[in-house]
Design an enzyme around this catalytic site. Structure first.
Site, PDB file in Angstrom:
ATOM      1  N   SER A  63       0.818  -1.214   0.000  1.00  0.00           N
ATOM      2  CA  SER A  63       0.000   0.000   0.000  1.00  0.00           C
ATOM      3  C   SER A  63       0.855   1.268   0.000  1.00  0.00           C
ATOM      4  CB  SER A  63      -0.899   0.031   1.238  1.00  0.00           C
ATOM      5  OG  SER A  63      -1.717  -1.111   1.271  1.00  0.00           O
TER       6      SER A  63
HETATM    7  N1  SAH Z   1      -1.302  -4.134   3.695  1.00  0.00           N
HETATM    8  C1  SAH Z   1      -0.639  -4.768   2.606  1.00  0.00           C
HETATM    9  C2  SAH Z   1      -1.510  -4.661   1.379  1.00  0.00           C
HETATM   10  C3  SAH Z   1      -1.541  -5.917   0.647  1.00  0.00           C
HETATM   11  S1  SAH Z   1      -2.615  -5.966  -0.750  1.00  0.00           S
HETATM   12  C4  SAH Z   1       0.719  -4.133   2.361  1.00  0.00           C
HETATM   13  O1  SAH Z   1       0.904  -2.972   2.722  1.00  0.00           O
HETATM   14  O2  SAH Z   1       1.582  -4.788   1.782  1.00  0.00           O
HETATM   15  C5  SAH Z   1      -3.916  -6.995  -0.130  1.00  0.00           C
HETATM   16  C6  SAH Z   1      -3.548  -8.390   0.270  1.00  0.00           C
HETATM   17  O3  SAH Z   1      -4.768  -9.051   0.611  1.00  0.00           O
HETATM   18  C7  SAH Z   1      -2.918  -9.229  -0.827  1.00  0.00           C
HETATM   19  O4  SAH Z   1      -1.686  -9.725  -0.385  1.00  0.00           O
HETATM   20  C8  SAH Z   1      -3.910 -10.355  -1.062  1.00  0.00           C
HETATM   21  O5  SAH Z   1      -3.295 -11.593  -1.370  1.00  0.00           O
HETATM   22  C9  SAH Z   1      -4.634 -10.408   0.268  1.00  0.00           C
HETATM   23  N2  SAH Z   1      -5.982 -11.014   0.215  1.00  0.00           N
HETATM   24  C10 SAH Z   1      -6.909 -10.896  -0.759  1.00  0.00           C
HETATM   25  N3  SAH Z   1      -8.005 -11.609  -0.442  1.00  0.00           N
HETATM   26  C11 SAH Z   1      -7.773 -12.186   0.770  1.00  0.00           C
HETATM   27  C12 SAH Z   1      -8.532 -13.040   1.620  1.00  0.00           C
HETATM   28  N4  SAH Z   1      -9.747 -13.462   1.303  1.00  0.00           N
HETATM   29  N5  SAH Z   1      -7.978 -13.429   2.782  1.00  0.00           N
HETATM   30  C13 SAH Z   1      -6.735 -13.022   3.134  1.00  0.00           C
HETATM   31  N6  SAH Z   1      -5.964 -12.214   2.375  1.00  0.00           N
HETATM   32  C14 SAH Z   1      -6.477 -11.797   1.201  1.00  0.00           C
END
Ligand code: SAH
Length: 216
Positions: A63
């Site tokens: 993010s």
């Molecule tokens: N806060 C993180 C943002 C990651 S993007 C950062 O700063 O790096 C969102 C993440 O949510 C991705 O890694 C994706 O794989 C995960 N995601 C999507 N659907 C999900 C689910 N149902 N359960 C758990 N994680 C999920």
């Protein structure tokens, strides 16, 4: 290298966040304690301190720092709080929260991302973080209730199990919207009278998707 859209180090990044309106000193301190370059993909190290989202493995993103700081501020975390995070991704938001709360439970659907993030938490000795591979739509019933819940992937609605796992006086922050260009940060508070809901900033997050075995 200093560039018009970004800055080149942690301190400058924190100053930029202050200018953009992040006023909570604890949040700024936590952002300063977490080296973002440690969580970015090696191919994007040069841009680690730009205030932009960047690609990570599995087609996901780390993010934008402003959004990490903003969501952390909206979450209103203190040192007594037990936090649930859905979407570990790179682990950057998790690391920031680990400096603000008591414990952070974080769920990631991609095994590869969870393993890499866990390794980083171990190296940085962030020992109040508990990770697991799973489906964030279900929350983490064995550890509920949570004082704070943050979801870092978007869905058209807040998954009902997450609402159910919120403690009284608790708060949830998540991007909600049917389309990628209509998401808004949504804040839900659980009060004695029920649930209060507010929508704030327009954002663009990757979607929350159901976990399946192909993800490892
Ligand atoms: N806060 C993180 C943002 C990651 S993007 C950062 O700063 O790096 C969102 C993440 O949510 C991705 O890694 C994706 O794989 C995960 N995601 C999507 N659907 C999900 C689910 N149902 N359960 C758990 N994680 C999920």
């Amino acid at each position: 290298m200093i560039n018009a859209i970004g800055v080149n180090d942690q301190v400058s990044l924190v100053m930029a966040l202050r200018k953009k309106g992040i006023g909570d000193i604890e949040i700024l301190r936590a952002m300063e304690l977490v080296p973002r370059e440690y969580f970015t993909h090696p191919a994007f190290k040069e841009q680690a301190y730009y205030d932009i989202a960047l690609p990570i493995d599995c087609g996901q993103t780390i993010s934008q720092p402003y959004i990490v700081a903003y969501m952390s501020e909206m979450l209103g975390v203190d040192k007594t709080h037990k936090i649930l995070e859905i979407g570990t991704g790179s682990g950057y938001q998790t690391a920031v929260l680990s400096h603000l709360g008591r414990r952070v439970f974080t769920i990631e659907s991609h095994r590869e991302l969870q393993a890499v993030a866990q390794h980083k938490f171990d190296e940085l000795e962030l020992d109040n973080i508990v990770t697991k591979v799973g489906d964030g739509f279900d929350g983490w019933p064995e550890q509920a209730p949570f004082d704070r819940i943050i979801v870092t992937a978007a869905a058209p609605e807040i998954p009902p199990p997450l609402i159910g796992q919120l403690a009284f006086g608790g708060r949830l922050v998540m991007p909600v919207g049917d389309r990628r260009d209509s998401q808004k940060i949504t804040i839900v508070e659980r009060t004695n009278k029920g649930f209060e809901r507010e929508q704030t900033l327009p954002v663009r997050f990757v979607p929350l998707v159901r976990h399946n075995e192909d993800m490892g």
